[in-house]
Write a protein that holds these residues in place. Structure first.
Motif, PDB file in Angstrom:
ATOM      1  N   UNK A 105      -3.361  -9.351  -3.810  1.00  0.00           N
ATOM      2  CA  UNK A 105      -3.214  -8.199  -2.929  1.00  0.00           C
ATOM      3  C   UNK A 105      -3.534  -8.476  -1.461  1.00  0.00           C
ATOM      4  N   UNK A 106      -4.334  -9.501  -1.202  1.00  0.00           N
ATOM      5  CA  UNK A 106      -4.784  -9.731   0.181  1.00  0.00           C
ATOM      6  C   UNK A 106      -4.902 -11.224   0.477  1.00  0.00           C
ATOM      7  N   UNK A 107      -3.790 -11.951   0.305  1.00  0.00           N
ATOM      8  CA  UNK A 107      -3.849 -13.396   0.509  1.00  0.00           C
ATOM      9  C   UNK A 107      -3.825 -13.798   1.981  1.00  0.00           C
ATOM     10  N   UNK A 108      -3.460 -12.859   2.861  1.00  0.00           N
ATOM     11  CA  UNK A 108      -3.469 -13.159   4.283  1.00  0.00           C
ATOM     12  C   UNK A 108      -2.194 -13.762   4.831  1.00  0.00           C
ATOM     13  N   UNK A 109      -1.216 -14.018   3.964  1.00  0.00           N
ATOM     14  CA  UNK A 109       0.032 -14.605   4.469  1.00  0.00           C
ATOM     15  C   UNK A 109       1.283 -13.930   3.933  1.00  0.00           C
ATOM     16  N   UNK A 110       1.241 -13.309   2.772  1.00  0.00           N
ATOM     17  CA  UNK A 110       2.449 -12.678   2.224  1.00  0.00           C
ATOM     18  C   UNK A 110       2.839 -11.453   3.044  1.00  0.00           C
ATOM     19  N   UNK A 111       4.141 -11.211   3.110  1.00  0.00           N
ATOM     20  CA  UNK A 111       4.651 -10.053   3.861  1.00  0.00           C
ATOM     21  C   UNK A 111       4.235  -8.769   3.166  1.00  0.00           C
ATOM     22  N   UNK A 112       3.810  -7.784   3.961  1.00  0.00           N
ATOM     23  CA  UNK A 112       3.367  -6.492   3.445  1.00  0.00           C
ATOM     24  C   UNK A 112       4.271  -5.401   4.002  1.00  0.00           C
ATOM     25  N   UNK A 113       4.794  -4.547   3.122  1.00  0.00           N
ATOM     26  CA  UNK A 113       5.653  -3.448   3.544  1.00  0.00           C
ATOM     27  C   UNK A 113       5.325  -2.187   2.784  1.00  0.00           C
ATOM     28  N   UNK A 114       6.300  -1.291   2.694  1.00  0.00           N
ATOM     29  CA  UNK A 114       6.036   0.009   2.080  1.00  0.00           C
ATOM     30  C   UNK A 114       5.062   0.780   2.945  1.00  0.00           C
ATOM     31  N   UNK A 115       4.118   1.438   2.319  1.00  0.00           N
ATOM     32  CA  UNK A 115       3.054   2.132   3.049  1.00  0.00           C
ATOM     33  C   UNK A 115       1.835   1.207   3.076  1.00  0.00           C
ATOM     34  N   UNK A 116       1.536   0.579   4.222  1.00  0.00           N
ATOM     35  CA  UNK A 116       0.416  -0.373   4.284  1.00  0.00           C
ATOM     36  C   UNK A 116      -0.922   0.243   3.878  1.00  0.00           C
ATOM     37  N   UNK A 117      -1.016   1.564   3.973  1.00  0.00           N
ATOM     38  CA  UNK A 117      -2.250   2.260   3.601  1.00  0.00           C
ATOM     39  C   UNK A 117      -2.128   2.954   2.243  1.00  0.00           C
ATOM     40  N   UNK A 118      -1.137   2.573   1.461  1.00  0.00           N
ATOM     41  CA  UNK A 118      -0.916   3.219   0.165  1.00  0.00           C
ATOM     42  C   UNK A 118      -2.102   3.076  -0.773  1.00  0.00           C
ATOM     43  N   UNK A 119      -2.196   3.986  -1.714  1.00  0.00           N
ATOM     44  CA  UNK A 119      -3.336   3.986  -2.634  1.00  0.00           C
ATOM     45  C   UNK A 119      -3.126   3.041  -3.814  1.00  0.00           C
ATOM     46  N   UNK A 120      -1.942   2.440  -3.904  1.00  0.00           N
ATOM     47  CA  UNK A 120      -1.652   1.492  -4.980  1.00  0.00           C
ATOM     48  C   UNK A 120      -0.723   0.419  -4.417  1.00  0.00           C
ATOM     49  N   UNK A 121      -0.869  -0.811  -4.902  1.00  0.00           N
ATOM     50  CA  UNK A 121      -0.078  -1.931  -4.386  1.00  0.00           C
ATOM     51  C   UNK A 121       0.873  -2.457  -5.450  1.00  0.00           C
ATOM     52  N   UNK A 122       2.106  -2.708  -5.023  1.00  0.00           N
ATOM     53  CA  UNK A 122       3.116  -3.353  -5.849  1.00  0.00           C
ATOM     54  C   UNK A 122       3.337  -4.761  -5.320  1.00  0.00           C
TER      55      UNK A 122
END
Length: 252
Positions: free
Chosen positions: A82-99
């Motif tokens: 969930x927080x590797x520091x390099x993978x691209x993050x999209x959707x709702x960055x503040x979402x309550x659940x991560x895909x």
């Protein structure tokens, strides 16, 4: 007759009862064992639904065991997922659940998943998306992922998403010429991106994702982690939404 009743009692419990307690087979003579086997066979032929019931229970137990094992894998690898520091993050960055999606640009089911994931993110509105570059379908897959990751390093997250989407729609054979054509069409610095494709930074990122996938026992694409759940394979948006709702309900 006693043996027949014993067999009936054992099998009538859908093969779940503790047969060692009901009948000690080691104490039987060879003739008694043969008779017992015959009675078991007769019972199963007369009541084949018992076999189906037993198989169903076994499959349910195996599925529950696999589900718990997958949850344990997610928990033990949560930071890297969930927080590797390099993978691209999209959707709702503040979402309550991560895909988290492990994908390959040459994977047909990954391409089918694109509109499903987009629909899920749009309809739900509260899901954070992490994309993991996991090229497993040969040299063309590796080349495409190197190009995408190099774009992120050189031009940033927005450019990465543009290239990611373009590669998902690209039907040709990736090469320096075709990849350069993609980046030129997007107005990017193609020379810098091509030069960065073989960098140690790009190699390390793809290698770390491969190692993570190996720890997660992921062997195919697409594979997803949705909250605490592993989703091994393609799923339509409505099914992923049901799983997301279930994860939220468990989290309270």
């Amino acid at each position: 007759m006693i043996l027949k009743h014993a067999a009936t009692a054992l099998l009538g419990l859908s093969l779940i009862s503790t047969s060692a307690q009901a009948l000690d087979l080691n104490a039987l003579s060879d003739a008694e064992k043969a008779e017992f086997g015959a009675q078991v066979r007769e019972y199963l032929l007369e009541n084949p639904e018992v076999i189906i019931e037993a198989i169903t229970i076994l499959e349910e137990r195996n599925a529950a065991t696999q589900e718990q094992a997958d949850r344990d894998l997610v928990a033990s690898n949560a930071d890297e997922l969930f927080n590797d520091g390099y993978s691209w993050v999209g959707g709702n960055p503040d979402g309550d659940i991560t895909l988290v999606e492990f994908m390959d640009y040459r994977c047909g089911y990954c391409r089918r998943a694109v509109p499903e994931v987009a629909s899920l993110l749009a309809e739900d509105g509260n899901i954070r998306l992490v994309i993991k570059e996991f090229p497993i379908l040969g040299d063309a897959s590796v080349l495409s992922s190197r190009f995408a990751v190099a774009t992120k390093h050189v031009a940033g997250d927005d450019a990465y998403k543009q290239v990611h989407d373009a590669l998902m729609e690209f039907s040709g054979e990736p090469s320096e010429v075709t990849l350069r054509r993609i980046s030129d069409g997007l107005g990017l610095d193609s020379d810098a991106i091509i030069a960065a494709m073989d960098s140690n930074q790009v190699t390390e990122e793809i290698t770390r994702t491969r190692e993570l996938a190996q720890r997660m026992q992921i062997t195919g694409t697409p594979s997803f982690v949705l909250g605490t759940e592993m989703l091994r394979g393609f799923l339509p948006a409505d099914q992923m939404q049901q799983i997301a709702d279930g994860v939220r309900a468990e989290q309270g």
